[in-house]
Design a protein around this motif. Structure first.
Motif, mmCIF file in Angstrom:
data_model
loop_
_atom_site.group_PDB
_atom_site.id
_atom_site.type_symbol
_atom_site.label_atom_id
_atom_site.label_comp_id
_atom_site.label_asym_id
_atom_site.label_seq_id
_atom_site.Cartn_x
_atom_site.Cartn_y
_atom_site.Cartn_z
ATOM 1 N N ILE A 108 0.931 -1.334 -0.050
ATOM 2 C CA ILE A 108 -0.004 0.068 -0.024
ATOM 3 C C ILE A 108 0.843 1.275 -0.035
ATOM 4 C CG2 ILE A 108 -1.651 1.229 1.431
ATOM 5 C CD1 ILE A 108 -2.653 -1.316 2.295
ATOM 6 N N CYS A 109 2.150 1.172 0.886
ATOM 7 C CA CYS A 109 2.931 2.459 0.970
ATOM 8 C C CYS A 109 3.718 2.669 -0.763
ATOM 9 C CB CYS A 109 3.749 2.179 1.950
ATOM 10 S SG CYS A 109 3.135 2.212 3.497
ATOM 11 N N ILE A 110 3.995 1.695 -1.264
ATOM 12 C CA ILE A 110 4.860 1.760 -2.425
ATOM 13 C C ILE A 110 3.743 2.478 -3.599
ATOM 14 C CG2 ILE A 110 4.850 -0.462 -3.135
ATOM 15 C CD1 ILE A 110 7.354 2.268 -3.718
ATOM 16 N N PHE A 111 2.413 1.776 -3.506
ATOM 17 C CA PHE A 111 1.526 2.108 -4.381
ATOM 18 C C PHE A 111 1.195 3.772 -4.089
ATOM 19 C CE2 PHE A 111 -3.014 2.809 -5.912
ATOM 20 C CZ PHE A 111 -2.886 2.364 -7.105
ATOM 21 N N LEU A 112 1.117 4.010 -2.902
ATOM 22 C CA LEU A 112 0.923 5.472 -2.486
ATOM 23 C C LEU A 112 1.883 6.428 -2.932
ATOM 24 C CD1 LEU A 112 -0.956 5.504 0.778
ATOM 25 C CD2 LEU A 112 -1.976 5.937 -1.585
ATOM 26 N N ALA A 113 3.310 6.064 -2.782
ATOM 27 C CA ALA A 113 4.124 6.515 -3.308
ATOM 28 C C ALA A 113 4.682 6.896 -4.668
ATOM 29 C CB ALA A 113 5.727 5.858 -2.742
ATOM 30 N N PHE A 114 4.068 5.763 -5.394
ATOM 31 C CA PHE A 114 4.053 5.881 -6.839
ATOM 32 C C PHE A 114 2.908 7.015 -7.606
ATOM 33 C CE2 PHE A 114 1.900 4.530 -10.892
ATOM 34 C CZ PHE A 114 2.699 4.814 -11.748
ATOM 35 N N GLY A 115 1.718 7.016 -6.825
ATOM 36 C CA GLY A 115 0.613 8.041 -7.307
ATOM 37 C C GLY A 115 1.257 9.411 -6.747
ATOM 38 N N LEU A 116 1.836 9.608 -5.600
ATOM 39 C CA LEU A 116 2.634 10.917 -5.212
ATOM 40 C C LEU A 116 3.709 11.482 -6.161
ATOM 41 C CD1 LEU A 116 2.338 10.646 -1.166
ATOM 42 C CD2 LEU A 116 0.868 12.016 -2.807
ATOM 43 N N GLN A 117 4.617 10.609 -6.463
ATOM 44 C CA GLN A 117 5.627 10.903 -7.179
ATOM 45 C C GLN A 117 5.141 11.366 -8.517
ATOM 46 O OE1 GLN A 117 8.897 11.267 -6.124
ATOM 47 N NE2 GLN A 117 9.433 11.566 -8.326
ATOM 48 N N SER A 118 4.144 10.585 -9.164
ATOM 49 C CA SER A 118 3.617 10.903 -10.422
ATOM 50 C C SER A 118 3.009 12.458 -10.396
ATOM 51 C CB SER A 118 2.574 9.871 -10.936
ATOM 52 O OG SER A 118 3.380 8.522 -10.853
ATOM 53 N N ALA A 119 2.251 12.441 -9.365
ATOM 54 C CA ALA A 119 1.472 13.814 -9.213
ATOM 55 C C ALA A 119 2.437 15.054 -9.055
ATOM 56 C CB ALA A 119 0.553 13.795 -7.963
ATOM 57 N N VAL A 123 13.118 9.248 -13.809
ATOM 58 C CA VAL A 123 13.412 7.751 -13.623
ATOM 59 C C VAL A 123 12.936 7.294 -12.278
ATOM 60 C CG1 VAL A 123 15.555 6.394 -12.906
ATOM 61 C CG2 VAL A 123 15.505 7.975 -14.729
ATOM 62 N N THR A 124 12.778 8.026 -11.143
ATOM 63 C CA THR A 124 11.884 7.469 -9.810
ATOM 64 C C THR A 124 10.501 7.002 -10.367
ATOM 65 O OG1 THR A 124 13.294 9.285 -8.796
ATOM 66 C CG2 THR A 124 11.342 8.209 -7.588
ATOM 67 N N ILE A 125 9.900 7.792 -10.996
ATOM 68 C CA ILE A 125 8.606 7.181 -11.576
ATOM 69 C C ILE A 125 8.598 5.795 -12.167
ATOM 70 C CG2 ILE A 125 6.379 7.675 -12.878
ATOM 71 C CD1 ILE A 125 6.992 10.490 -12.609
ATOM 72 N N GLY A 126 9.485 5.681 -12.948
ATOM 73 C CA GLY A 126 9.443 4.253 -13.852
ATOM 74 C C GLY A 126 9.936 3.159 -12.724
ATOM 75 N N LEU A 127 11.013 3.376 -11.804
ATOM 76 C CA LEU A 127 11.266 2.464 -10.873
ATOM 77 C C LEU A 127 10.229 2.394 -9.820
ATOM 78 C CD1 LEU A 127 14.916 3.616 -9.877
ATOM 79 C CD2 LEU A 127 14.237 1.493 -11.154
ATOM 80 N N PHE A 128 9.365 3.141 -9.605
ATOM 81 C CA PHE A 128 8.388 2.906 -8.504
ATOM 82 C C PHE A 128 7.282 1.976 -9.344
ATOM 83 C CE2 PHE A 128 8.678 6.718 -5.317
ATOM 84 C CZ PHE A 128 9.867 6.330 -4.895
#
Length: 259
Positions: free
Chosen positions: A16-27, A83-88
């Motif tokens: 759940i945390c990494i899913f939220l991290a991916f959403g926040l980083q994309s935003a 690159v962070t978005i792709g890795l997430f």
């Protein structure tokens, strides 16, 4: 946590945390509040992002970020955050298989996720540092960069959630084919020993390690119980005909008594 398969509760929280991290980083990457320039009477209202630029001084107009902002640090920060978005995204996919699929839940998968998380956290940290270094007066840092910081913190917490799995989760080979007995439940009869890395019986009578052979004990040189059983049966087999000396004794001895 009983939902989403047999994965541990910590693993599910980490997903759940990494899913939220991916959403926040994309935003954070798509919004244009990485640095702003505002005055008290709104004489200047400029918002600059990695992709978009908004000027609301007279009338709000949004466009791509002008080339005048594209310094070396600006470009490097943009690349690192992208690159962070792709890795997430890659980590979210692997983490989803780890949590939802039993055959993907292995110790090697957990280690791979931890390594990817540690690597992915270095990129946003470097991007934020470079972005802060390129900010000049009168601009100041805004909340889009803060979203990227929060995403980095969630990714770090997601990595910590997998550490208990490496120590406590009973990993075993899901591809192994176990013998099935219709008279009892095989999974209840056998259990997995993490120290021996094999299945053992509860009564400890089967699948025990072989004792080392000793020169003074030739019986211990036997490979298995089946070899002993074959040897015992071989001793019980009677010859099809009597030995040669028995045949001579039965036929010649009576003749010798007549003379």
């Amino acid at each position: 946590m009983a939902c989403c398969g047999d994965a541990s509760g910590w693993a599910k929280v980490g997903f759940i945390c990494i899913f939220l991290a991916f959403g926040l980083q994309s935003a954070a990457f798509l919004t244009n509040y990485w640095m702003v320039y505002n005055t008290v009477k709104d004489l200047f209202d400029i918002r600059v992002g990695l992709l978009w630029y908004t000027n609301c001084t007279s009338a709000c107009a949004t466009s791509t970020t002008p080339s005048s902002y594209h310094s070396l640090f600006f470009t490097l920060a943009k690349i690192l955050e992208g690159v962070t978005i792709g890795l997430f995204f890659i980590i979210v996919v692997i983490y989803a298989f780890y949590v939802l699929a039993d055959r993907s839940r292995t110790r090697a998968t957990a280690k791979s996720i931890i390594i990817l998380l540690v690597t992915s956290e270095l990129f946003p940290i470097g991007g934020i540092v470079l972005w802060i270094l390129q900010i000049d007066f009168p601009y100041f840092l805004a909340w889009s960069a803060g979203m990227s910081m929060i995403a980095t913190g969630l990714a770090f917490f997601s990595m910590l959630c997998l550490i208990p799995d490496l120590k406590e989760y009973p990993y075993y080979n899901k591809m192994a084919i176990l013998p099935v007995d219709n008279n009892f439940d095989d999974m209840q009869y056998r259990k997995y020993d993490t120290k021996k890395n094999t299945y053992v019986d509860q009564d400890k009578l089967d699948r025990e390690p072989k004792r080392k052979p000793h020169l003074k004990d030739p019986y211990s040189m036997k490979d298995s119980f089946m070899d002993d059983e074959i040897d015992r049966k071989a001793l019980m087999v009677t010859p099809s005909r009597p030995p040669r000396y028995d045949f001579l004794k039965q036929n010649l001895y009576p003749l010798s008594t007549k003379f």
